[in-house]
Design an enzyme around this catalytic site. Structure first.
Site, PDB file in Angstrom:
ATOM      1  N   LYS A  13      44.221 -50.506  84.363  1.00  0.00           N
ATOM      2  CA  LYS A  13      45.058 -49.770  85.329  1.00  0.00           C
ATOM      3  C   LYS A  13      45.835 -48.644  84.660  1.00  0.00           C
ATOM      4  O   LYS A  13      46.018 -47.585  85.259  1.00  0.00           O
ATOM      5  CB  LYS A  13      45.940 -50.719  86.151  1.00  0.00           C
ATOM      6  CG  LYS A  13      47.251 -51.131  85.552  1.00  0.00           C
ATOM      7  CD  LYS A  13      47.964 -52.104  86.471  1.00  0.00           C
ATOM      8  CE  LYS A  13      48.605 -53.245  85.705  1.00  0.00           C
ATOM      9  NZ  LYS A  13      49.538 -52.845  84.660  1.00  0.00           N
ATOM     10  N   ARG A 126      41.544 -54.376  72.523  1.00  0.00           N
ATOM     11  CA  ARG A 126      42.679 -53.468  72.415  1.00  0.00           C
ATOM     12  C   ARG A 126      43.647 -53.956  71.333  1.00  0.00           C
ATOM     13  O   ARG A 126      44.228 -53.147  70.601  1.00  0.00           O
ATOM     14  CB  ARG A 126      43.406 -53.398  73.766  1.00  0.00           C
ATOM     15  CG  ARG A 126      44.545 -52.417  73.779  1.00  0.00           C
ATOM     16  CD  ARG A 126      45.155 -52.301  75.150  1.00  0.00           C
ATOM     17  NE  ARG A 126      45.858 -53.511  75.528  1.00  0.00           N
ATOM     18  CZ  ARG A 126      46.416 -53.706  76.721  1.00  0.00           C
ATOM     19  NH1 ARG A 126      46.313 -52.788  77.648  1.00  0.00           N
ATOM     20  NH2 ARG A 126      47.053 -54.821  77.000  1.00  0.00           N
ATOM     21  N   ARG A 132      49.348 -53.844  68.990  1.00  0.00           N
ATOM     22  CA  ARG A 132      50.541 -54.067  69.819  1.00  0.00           C
ATOM     23  C   ARG A 132      51.070 -55.471  69.607  1.00  0.00           C
ATOM     24  O   ARG A 132      50.299 -56.439  69.616  1.00  0.00           O
ATOM     25  CB  ARG A 132      50.157 -53.895  71.299  1.00  0.00           C
ATOM     26  CG  ARG A 132      50.761 -52.682  71.947  1.00  0.00           C
ATOM     27  CD  ARG A 132      50.204 -52.483  73.326  1.00  0.00           C
ATOM     28  NE  ARG A 132      50.613 -53.536  74.257  1.00  0.00           N
ATOM     29  CZ  ARG A 132      50.540 -53.392  75.577  1.00  0.00           C
ATOM     30  NH1 ARG A 132      50.103 -52.278  76.103  1.00  0.00           N
ATOM     31  NH2 ARG A 132      50.907 -54.388  76.365  1.00  0.00           N
TER      32      ARG A 132
HETATM   33  P1  AMP Z   1      52.411 -53.201  80.606  1.00  0.00           P
HETATM   34  O1  AMP Z   1      52.180 -52.120  79.601  1.00  0.00           O
HETATM   35  O2  AMP Z   1      52.525 -52.678  82.018  1.00  0.00           O
HETATM   36  O3  AMP Z   1      51.432 -54.332  80.493  1.00  0.00           O
HETATM   37  O4  AMP Z   1      53.849 -53.814  80.292  1.00  0.00           O
HETATM   38  C1  AMP Z   1      54.132 -54.400  79.037  1.00  0.00           C
HETATM   39  C2  AMP Z   1      55.269 -55.398  79.174  1.00  0.00           C
HETATM   40  O5  AMP Z   1      56.458 -54.739  79.654  1.00  0.00           O
HETATM   41  C3  AMP Z   1      54.992 -56.494  80.187  1.00  0.00           C
HETATM   42  O6  AMP Z   1      54.283 -57.564  79.599  1.00  0.00           O
HETATM   43  C4  AMP Z   1      56.405 -56.889  80.606  1.00  0.00           C
HETATM   44  O7  AMP Z   1      57.001 -57.721  79.635  1.00  0.00           O
HETATM   45  C5  AMP Z   1      57.142 -55.570  80.592  1.00  0.00           C
HETATM   46  N1  AMP Z   1      57.132 -54.875  81.919  1.00  0.00           N
HETATM   47  C6  AMP Z   1      56.507 -53.692  82.236  1.00  0.00           C
HETATM   48  N2  AMP Z   1      56.730 -53.356  83.515  1.00  0.00           N
HETATM   49  C7  AMP Z   1      57.511 -54.340  84.040  1.00  0.00           C
HETATM   50  C8  AMP Z   1      58.070 -54.568  85.333  1.00  0.00           C
HETATM   51  N3  AMP Z   1      57.845 -53.729  86.372  1.00  0.00           N
HETATM   52  N4  AMP Z   1      58.832 -55.687  85.506  1.00  0.00           N
HETATM   53  C9  AMP Z   1      59.051 -56.541  84.481  1.00  0.00           C
HETATM   54  N5  AMP Z   1      58.538 -56.396  83.257  1.00  0.00           N
HETATM   55  C10 AMP Z   1      57.780 -55.294  83.016  1.00  0.00           C
END
Ligand code: AMP
Length: 193
Positions: A13, A126, A132
């Site tokens: 996404k 990844r 990461r």
């Molecule tokens: P992502 O890159 O979108 O997978 O986000 C990485 C991490 O950031 C996630 O595993 C969450 O711990 C945190 N995170 C990102 N967006 C949100 C959100 N909208 N609400 C809560 N935690 C978030």
């Protein structure tokens, strides 16, 4: 247009949101990228968020909503592609309310799907590339369990007639085409190749 991208971790996404933003000229808002920047810079928010992120858990709503609203206020009248927000019903309601104050509303929620086996394989790939901190096998397992888009969140947009499912298994370019078709938007002409 105001568009949300939903999907489990590893479904692509973020990649698709970046491509669609580039092709349409809309803003790309990734709360994951924003939070990682806060962690890197060692801000107060970054310190609070890190423990949750490292365990693959969601960062508490109040922290994420405040951060998101500040960014939303910056983008003005441009359309946007949201990547990773909202992740809870509270976040969705805060988003609806903020848009309604400006007379707007979400146009479409794109739900990108793929089987777990495909997702785990992609996330392990990844992890090897990016290093990461939250891409360890244990964190990946937790994130898959905890971070599939909540049914109540998808239902929120499905009931509003705004949810569109897209198969995330084909090649990146094919998925992009399916999304652009679902959005029904004219895209910027691509330069010569
Ligand atoms: P992502 O890159 O979108 O997978 O986000 C990485 C991490 O950031 C996630 O595993 C969450 O711990 C945190 N995170 C990102 N967006 C949100 C959100 N909208 N609400 C809560 N935690 C978030």
């Amino acid at each position: 247009m105001y568009v949300i991208f939903f999907g489990p971790p590893g479904v692509g996404k973020g990649t698709q949101a970046a491509i669609v933003a580039e092709r349409t000229g809309w803003a790309h808002i990734s709360t994951g990228d924003m939070l990682r920047a806060h962690v890197r810079e060692g801000t107060d928010l970054g310190r609070k968020a890190k423990a949750f992120m490292d365990q693959g858990l969601l960062v508490p709503d109040d922290l994420v909503i405040d951060m998101f609203m500040a960014r939303l206020a910056e983008i003005g009248d441009r359309g946007f592609v949201l990547d990773g927000f909202p992740r809870t019903l509270a976040q969705a309601r805060a988003l609806d309310a903020a848009l309604a104050r400006g007379g707007g509303a979400i146009d479409l929620a794109v739900n990108i799907t793929a089987p777990d086996s495909v997702l785990v394989e992609r996330m392990m790939g990844r992890a090897a590339e990016s290093g990461r901190a939250d891409d360890t096998p244990e964190a990946i397992r937790v994130r898959l369990e905890v971070q599939k888009p909540a049914a109540e969140l998808l239902d929120h947009y499905r009931h509003a007639g705004k949810l569109k499912d897209i198969d995330g298994c084909p090649a990146v370019a094919q998925v992009t085409e399916a999304i652009l078709e679902a959005l029904g938007v004219g895209v910027r002409p691509q330069g010569p190749r």
